[in-house]
Scaffold this active site. Structure first.
Site, PDB file in Angstrom:
ATOM      1  N   ASP A  14      49.710  22.725  72.570  1.00  0.00           N
ATOM      2  CA  ASP A  14      50.551  23.628  73.352  1.00  0.00           C
ATOM      3  C   ASP A  14      51.334  24.515  72.387  1.00  0.00           C
ATOM      4  OD1 ASP A  14      51.875  24.846  75.398  1.00  0.00           O
ATOM      5  OD2 ASP A  14      53.040  23.099  76.016  1.00  0.00           O
ATOM      6  N   ASP A 108      47.921  29.706  76.161  1.00  0.00           N
ATOM      7  CA  ASP A 108      48.682  29.027  75.114  1.00  0.00           C
ATOM      8  C   ASP A 108      48.521  27.512  75.067  1.00  0.00           C
ATOM      9  OD1 ASP A 108      49.991  28.643  77.504  1.00  0.00           O
ATOM     10  OD2 ASP A 108      51.996  28.819  76.660  1.00  0.00           O
ATOM     11  N   GLU A 109      47.597  26.951  75.822  1.00  0.00           N
ATOM     12  CA  GLU A 109      47.407  25.498  75.739  1.00  0.00           C
ATOM     13  C   GLU A 109      45.984  25.107  76.105  1.00  0.00           C
ATOM     14  OE1 GLU A 109      49.376  22.967  78.651  1.00  0.00           O
ATOM     15  OE2 GLU A 109      49.846  24.719  79.882  1.00  0.00           O
TER      16      GLU A 109
END
Length: 366
Positions: A14, A108-109
């Site tokens: 993350d 983003d993860e």
């Protein structure tokens, strides 16, 4: 956990305050300052906040007015999604250096299954550290990670040592880790559910574990069975490199509240057009149309209709959305309208993929 429970090596990576960190990376003048990515208007919403802003209670999805009130020195920056996508692509390239079993959740993860990996590395923890370092060396951005036997625990663990840290929950530590975990930190337990659990005397994983599956299903419906199993470390969902969407949608927040249905129909036409573009881009159609209405007092209302055939064209989507708009009287002026399409023609593909899934019993060191 059952002896035949399939253990895997799962990493959840993350990025730390991704959008805000990209802005600080590209503009040195913003570094060390409280910034929010999003609109600064009275109807704006924070898309992301830097850690400097979070210290003042600024959070994503917060009204820009409230964010500014919490942090008078807050600097608003316009979102640049093309830039975020560009960096996200680089980061995913790094993931694929280690495994092809990468399941992105957003820009983003992502989950990585490194049970069998391209590096031949037996340690998922060392791989997570190496991946985070490589992300920093390549992009200048920090990432956090969670490492454990399944996606649920890895996801929870990635938040423990943020920012720029990682947490490994080894197989023998899983049950104790979950029992001591605050219930609001369980992935899937939102604010409303947490408050309901508090009223039922459930504050930690240990409290949750004392409840029967019947009790949890009675109070939380289908989610009750999910809570019953995850607190025991049981979560069999595999890392799926090609996630098939369950719905596709588009929505708009308006600069001024709308009280006339005539103006709403005009906005719905534009939303239906945008939805049609998104559907055609991925060659998807669906049967269930849902109209989302957010009123000026932030009350949310959804209305759905399922057709007997798949649709993807603007005309048919708009026709159904209009029908849903007139289905019942509006309660207030409207600040947001959205249309989504579910019951997609991708569901059969997903079932076919699931039939080919094989679980393997594995024992290893983390």
């Amino acid at each position: 956990m059952p002896n035949d429970f399939p253990l895997r090596k799962i990493i959840h990576v993350d990025m730390d305050a991704f959008y805000a960190s990209v802005e600080q990376l590209d503009n040195p003048d913003l570094r060390g300052k409280p910034i929010a990515v999003g609109g600064s208007s009275k109807r704006g919403v924070v898309a992301a906040a830097s850690y400097e802003a979070r210290k003042f209670g600024v959070r994503s999805a917060m009204s820009s007015v409230v964010a500014q009130r919490n942090c008078p020195e807050l600097i608003f920056v316009k979102a640049r999604f093309e830039r975020y996508k560009e960096i996200s692509k680089i980061i995913r390239g790094i993931f694929h250096e280690y495994t092809d079993l990468v399941e992105p959740l957003s820009l983003d993860e992502a989950y990585l299954d490194v049970t069998v990996n391209k590096k031949g590395n037996p340690s998922a923890s060392l791989m997570a550290k190496e991946i985070r370092q490589k992300i920093f060396d390549t992009t200048g951005l920090n990432a956090s990670a969670g490492i454990s036997i399944n996606k649920f625990i890895a996801k929870v663990a990635s938040d423990i040592n943020k920012p720029n840290g990682q947490k490994t929950v080894n197989p023998e530590e899983v049950l104790e880790f979950l029992e001591e975990l605050e219930i609001r930190k369980f992935y899937g337990v939102g604010k409303v559910t947490a408050e309901k659990m508090y009223r039922l005397g459930i504050f930690t994983g240990r409290d949750l574990k004392l409840k029967t599956e019947e009790f949890l299903e009675e109070n939380f419906g289908k989610s009750g069975s999910y809570y019953y199993h995850v607190v025991r470390g049981i979560h069999t969902s595999e890392v799926k490199p090609h996630r098939i969407p369950k719905s596709v949608g588009a929505e708009r927040t308006f600069n001024e509240n709308l009280s006339s249905e005539v103006f709403m129909l005009e906005r719905l036409e534009h939303i239906a057009e945008e939805l049609e573009k998104r559907l055609k881009k991925v060659n998807i159609a669906g049967k269930t149309v849902t109209l989302k209405i957010k009123y000026s007092d932030f009350t949310l209302n959804t209305r759905s209709k399922t057709l007997n055939y798949f649709i993807s064209s603007k005309g048919l989507i708009l026709e159904t959305a209009k029908e849903l708009l007139y289905q019942e009287k509006l309660q207030n002026s409207v600040r947001l309208l959205g249309i989504s399409l579910a019951n997609l023609n991708t569901e059969k593909q997903q079932k076919d993929v699931n039939k080919e899934t094989v679980s393997v019993q594995l024992k290893f060191e983390f």
